[in-house]
Design a protein around this motif. Structure first.
Motif, mmCIF file in Angstrom:
data_model
loop_
_atom_site.group_PDB
_atom_site.id
_atom_site.type_symbol
_atom_site.label_atom_id
_atom_site.label_comp_id
_atom_site.label_asym_id
_atom_site.label_seq_id
_atom_site.Cartn_x
_atom_site.Cartn_y
_atom_site.Cartn_z
ATOM 1 N N ASP A 179 0.814 -1.152 -0.059
ATOM 2 C CA ASP A 179 0.082 0.024 -0.003
ATOM 3 C C ASP A 179 0.853 1.204 -0.157
ATOM 4 N N ASN A 180 2.195 1.224 -0.078
ATOM 5 C CA ASN A 180 2.924 2.170 -0.378
ATOM 6 C C ASN A 180 3.301 2.694 -1.722
ATOM 7 N N ASN A 181 2.813 3.927 -2.234
ATOM 8 C CA ASN A 181 3.019 4.203 -3.534
ATOM 9 C C ASN A 181 4.381 4.025 -4.123
ATOM 10 N N LYS A 182 5.528 4.225 -3.335
ATOM 11 C CA LYS A 182 6.758 3.974 -3.795
ATOM 12 C C LYS A 182 7.149 2.596 -4.347
ATOM 13 N N PHE A 183 6.340 1.712 -3.537
ATOM 14 C CA PHE A 183 6.734 0.127 -4.175
ATOM 15 C C PHE A 183 5.779 -0.219 -4.841
ATOM 16 N N ILE A 184 4.680 0.470 -5.688
ATOM 17 C CA ILE A 184 3.681 -0.229 -6.600
ATOM 18 C C ILE A 184 4.337 -0.223 -7.718
ATOM 19 N N ASP A 185 3.983 -1.327 -8.457
ATOM 20 C CA ASP A 185 4.539 -1.318 -9.930
ATOM 21 C C ASP A 185 3.232 -1.059 -10.860
ATOM 22 N N TYR A 186 2.982 0.224 -11.310
ATOM 23 C CA TYR A 186 1.855 0.836 -12.018
ATOM 24 C C TYR A 186 1.744 0.121 -13.197
ATOM 25 N N ASN A 187 2.613 -0.720 -13.885
ATOM 26 C CA ASN A 187 2.438 -1.487 -15.144
ATOM 27 C C ASN A 187 1.650 -2.954 -14.880
ATOM 28 N N LYS A 188 1.439 -3.180 -13.754
ATOM 29 C CA LYS A 188 0.710 -4.268 -13.147
ATOM 30 C C LYS A 188 -0.400 -3.960 -12.490
ATOM 31 N N PRO A 189 -1.324 -5.094 -12.644
ATOM 32 C CA PRO A 189 -2.542 -4.777 -11.875
ATOM 33 C C PRO A 189 -2.478 -4.322 -10.473
ATOM 34 N N HIS A 190 -3.491 -3.031 -10.194
ATOM 35 C CA HIS A 190 -3.374 -2.421 -9.049
ATOM 36 C C HIS A 190 -4.801 -1.819 -8.966
ATOM 37 N N LEU A 191 -5.139 -1.406 -7.603
ATOM 38 C CA LEU A 191 -6.338 -0.641 -7.763
ATOM 39 C C LEU A 191 -5.968 0.845 -6.690
ATOM 40 N N SER A 192 -6.741 1.540 -7.077
ATOM 41 C CA SER A 192 -6.530 2.808 -6.570
ATOM 42 C C SER A 192 -7.833 3.639 -5.847
ATOM 43 N N PHE A 193 -7.731 4.375 -4.662
ATOM 44 C CA PHE A 193 -8.542 5.136 -4.015
ATOM 45 C C PHE A 193 -7.968 6.461 -3.770
ATOM 46 N N GLU A 194 -8.502 7.485 -4.413
ATOM 47 C CA GLU A 194 -7.878 8.692 -4.404
ATOM 48 C C GLU A 194 -6.528 8.802 -4.942
ATOM 49 N N GLU A 195 -5.689 9.118 -3.904
ATOM 50 C CA GLU A 195 -3.967 9.242 -4.547
ATOM 51 C C GLU A 195 -3.501 7.948 -3.692
ATOM 52 N N ASP A 196 -4.120 6.917 -3.327
ATOM 53 C CA ASP A 196 -3.421 5.609 -2.496
ATOM 54 C C ASP A 196 -3.831 4.496 -3.524
ATOM 55 N N SER A 197 -2.674 3.613 -3.469
ATOM 56 C CA SER A 197 -2.834 2.546 -4.429
ATOM 57 C C SER A 197 -2.552 1.197 -3.757
ATOM 58 N N TYR A 198 -3.125 0.232 -4.309
ATOM 59 C CA TYR A 198 -3.091 -1.206 -3.547
ATOM 60 C C TYR A 198 -2.584 -2.190 -4.556
ATOM 61 N N GLN A 199 -1.794 -2.835 -4.105
ATOM 62 C CA GLN A 199 -1.364 -4.125 -5.195
ATOM 63 C C GLN A 199 -1.046 -5.101 -4.301
ATOM 64 N N TYR A 200 -1.578 -6.514 -4.971
ATOM 65 C CA TYR A 200 -1.456 -7.663 -4.200
ATOM 66 C C TYR A 200 -0.309 -8.639 -4.888
ATOM 67 N N TYR A 201 0.582 -9.562 -3.829
ATOM 68 C CA TYR A 201 1.671 -10.154 -4.068
ATOM 69 C C TYR A 201 1.641 -11.484 -3.776
ATOM 70 N N THR A 202 2.189 -12.451 -4.282
ATOM 71 C CA THR A 202 2.272 -13.726 -3.564
ATOM 72 C C THR A 202 3.547 -13.493 -2.893
ATOM 73 N N LEU A 203 3.859 -14.579 -2.006
ATOM 74 C CA LEU A 203 5.246 -14.327 -1.198
ATOM 75 C C LEU A 203 6.216 -15.783 -1.448
ATOM 76 N N ARG A 204 7.259 -15.399 -1.396
ATOM 77 C CA ARG A 204 8.279 -16.709 -1.544
ATOM 78 C C ARG A 204 9.122 -16.631 -0.269
ATOM 79 N N THR A 205 9.651 -17.702 0.126
ATOM 80 C CA THR A 205 10.362 -17.806 1.237
ATOM 81 C C THR A 205 11.833 -18.330 1.250
ATOM 82 N N ILE A 206 12.581 -18.111 2.036
ATOM 83 C CA ILE A 206 13.953 -18.330 2.359
ATOM 84 C C ILE A 206 14.170 -18.909 3.976
ATOM 85 N N GLU A 207 14.409 -20.190 3.971
ATOM 86 C CA GLU A 207 14.591 -20.857 5.302
ATOM 87 C C GLU A 207 16.065 -21.028 5.976
#
Length: 602
Positions: A179-207
């Protein structure tokens, strides 16, 4: 009444002269009456539920003047007792006495002083009894449940209803919402409300094993800066630490009806009861230097960002979601009415009615948040005007929908917190302060009765001089070893103090015949009061050796294990051990006291 007191005193004088001399019976009776009075005071202190709205009400004893009343009463009671008791001193006047009677006098002093200084305990138990009887657990748990459900519609903070708070249904708790605009990739699917943006990611892991965080198998992936960008959080289970990173963007637009703030997104819990037994596995999403290999990615932003989600968030969002999906207007209205009844019980400040509140929040079409409620009365100088300049679009959205309705939710939170804190409190835990206070003053009075005022004053001066010498010696040693290890200086001072204490204790026992009586008296007085500190010093020295030996172990920094010293293993129970050790020491020391008293003056 006067005849009864006279007969009682005669009976005690003839059969139990020590009890008569110390006025034990009458002092305990007076203390008992005062304890009952303080208990009643405590019981009725919180009869007005509005007082529960302040924080830390369990400490009200120190805020409403009761502590000063307690001190004054204790002082007057003890002064009157000392005046009557000092009329007769059997030991000073060489009346027949024995070691057991001497010890009995000390115990009597101890019991009397303890009884006359512990009114705080009675007051606190009165407080706790009232809360437990007026607000039973079943009632409070039910009220907390209703409050947590109704909190969904309190709509005071816009951030509680934004899309990044959504944790249910299932897809939302499987992905990470950026939900931080600095880390949003606007070339990929995202949603926006006013000047705020939201983008969903899958997670990978390192153990990585927790005791080998930098082994060779993991090193390559750590050094690969592209693989370690987007660190989200870490989770430790048993001996394995798992690091989670953002992976690929997913499109959840089919699951999201609107990016506008909605009651569907609400996942916060108003109050978590101490009776709640949920094993809450909280995850903290964190961009910070805590993960050194990821810090450079965000260093340009001077950005340290944290937000937490847990099982509780998910369950609360699920419960809210199901309530909204049922879309039963009567059920929602009944919930709001029940909540307002609770608010009336605790006199919470608000201007809501169930009908008005329902009109504010009931918008079945996506349950968007169309109105916001204040958390306090509207100020005459309201800075949330829609025409305010220099505000963001999101702030303007909030200001445009901010009503004049208000509800003081912090006061209700304080009410539940105070009730549970008082119920869970254990006033008896403060007994250590009172028993050591009683021991100190009982020892002073005992010393005064045995050796007299002159020897007592000389003892105080001697302790002051010895403390000054040890302090100056410690300052000198730390100055000499400046820049090096302080362990040597600490050990030297500890052993020097131990040797000094051993000498002071041994003089009245082994050398009372060969040293001046006044010197023996000074050592005797210091021993009576300081024996518990002497034992505590020995325990401290042993614990220092154990701690240093543990840290010198080659496996210490590999396994991150705690050094369980003698001091830590027993913990607060050392207070009981030292206290009763000091009393037992005085019991055996009474023979030394009699030997000293038999010495000729000079």
């Amino acid at each position: 009444m006067k005849n009864f007191i006279y007969k009682t005193n005669q009976y005690l004088l003839e059969r139990y002269p020590t009890i008569w001399n110390t006025r034990l019976v009458w002092m305990l009776l007076s203390a008992l009456i005062l304890h009952l009075i303080f208990f009643v005071f405590g019981f009725f202190t919180l009869s007005n539920p509005e007082m529960l709205q302040e924080r830390y009400v369990k400490d009200i004893f120190f805020e409403n003047g009761s502590v000063f009343l307690s001190i004054i009463i204790s002082t007057l009671l003890l002064v009157a007792w000392l005046i009557y008791m000092f009329k007769n001193n059997a030991f000073k006047n060489f009346y027949p006495t024995n070691s057991f009677k001497l010890f009995g006098q000390f115990v009597s002093y101890l019991v009397i002083i303890f009884a006359c200084t512990t009114f705080y305990l009675s007051y606190q138990y009165g407080l706790k009894t009232y809360i437990a009887s007026t607000y039973p657990d079943a009632q409070i748990n039910k009220e907390i449940q209703i409050t947590n459900d109704a909190y969904l519609f309190l709509s005071e903070d816009l951030e509680d209803y934004t899309l990044n708070q959504r944790r249910f249904p299932k897809p939302f708790n499987e992905f990470y919402c950026e939900d931080n605009n600095k880390f949003i990739d606007y070339n990929k699917p995202h949603l926006s409300f006013e000047e705020d943006s939201y983008q969903y990611y899958t997670l990978r892991t390192i153990e990585t094993p927790i005791d080998e965080p930098y082994n060779n198998n993991i090193a390559e992936s750590y050094n690969d800066s592209t693989r370690n960008k987007g660190f989200v959080y870490s989770k430790t289970v048993d001996s394995i630490r798992t690091y989670y990173f953002k992976d690929s963007v997913v499109n959840l637009q089919e699951w999201i009806k609107t990016p506008i703030p909605s009651y569907y997104n609400m996942s916060s819990t108003f109050f978590v009861s101490t009776n709640d037994n949920l094993d809450d596995d909280e995850l903290t999403y964190n961009y910070s230097s805590d993960y050194e290999y990821n810090y450079e990615e965000y260093s340009d932003y001077d950005y340290n960002y944290r937000k937490s989600f847990s099982i509780r968030h998910q369950l609360r969002n699920k419960r809210n979601y199901e309530l909204l999906e049922r879309n039963d207007k009567n059920e929602i209205k009944q919930l709001l009415e029940d909540f307002l009844v609770i608010s009336k019980t605790y006199k919470i400040d608000h201007n809501l009615t169930s009908n008005e509140w329902l009109n504010l929040v009931y918008h079945p079409n996506n349950y968007e948040v169309k109105n916001f409620i204040r958390d306090q009365v509207k100020d005459a100088y309201d800075y949330t005007s829609p025409i305010a300049v220099d505000i963001t679009k999101t702030q303007a959205f909030y200001n445009n929908r901010l009503t004049d309705y208000h509800y003081d939710n912090s006061s209700l939170h304080n009410v539940f917190e105070n009730i549970e804190n008082i119920k869970d409190s254990e006033p008896i835990e403060s007994i250590h302060v009172f028993m050591w206070l009683a021991f100190f003053f009982a020892s002073i009075i005992f010393i005064f009765r045995i050796t007299g005022l002159k020897h007592l004053l000389f003892s105080v001066i001697t302790v002051g001089v010895l403390t000054l010498i040890v302090s100056l010696l410690a300052a000198l040693l730390f100055y000499v070893t400046a820049g090096g290890s302080d362990d040597g200086a600490i050990y030297f001072i500890s052993y020097f103090t131990l040797a000094l204490g051993t000498l002071i204790i041994c003089i009245p026992i082994f050398f009372y015949n060969s040293i001046k009586k006044i010197i023996v008296a000074i050592c005797l007085n210091i021993s009576l009061i300081g024996f518990s500190l002497y034992l505590f010093l020995i325990v401290g020295i042993i614990s220092m050796h154990q701690n240093n030996a543990c840290r010198d172990d080659i496996d210490y920094y590999k396994s991150y294990h705690d050094c369980n010293t003698l001091m830590e293993s027993v913990g607060l129970n050392w207070s009981w051990i030292l206290f009763f050790s000091a009393i037992i020491f005085i019991f055996f020391y009474t023979k030394i006291i009699k030997n000293w008293k038999s010495l000729p003056e000079g």
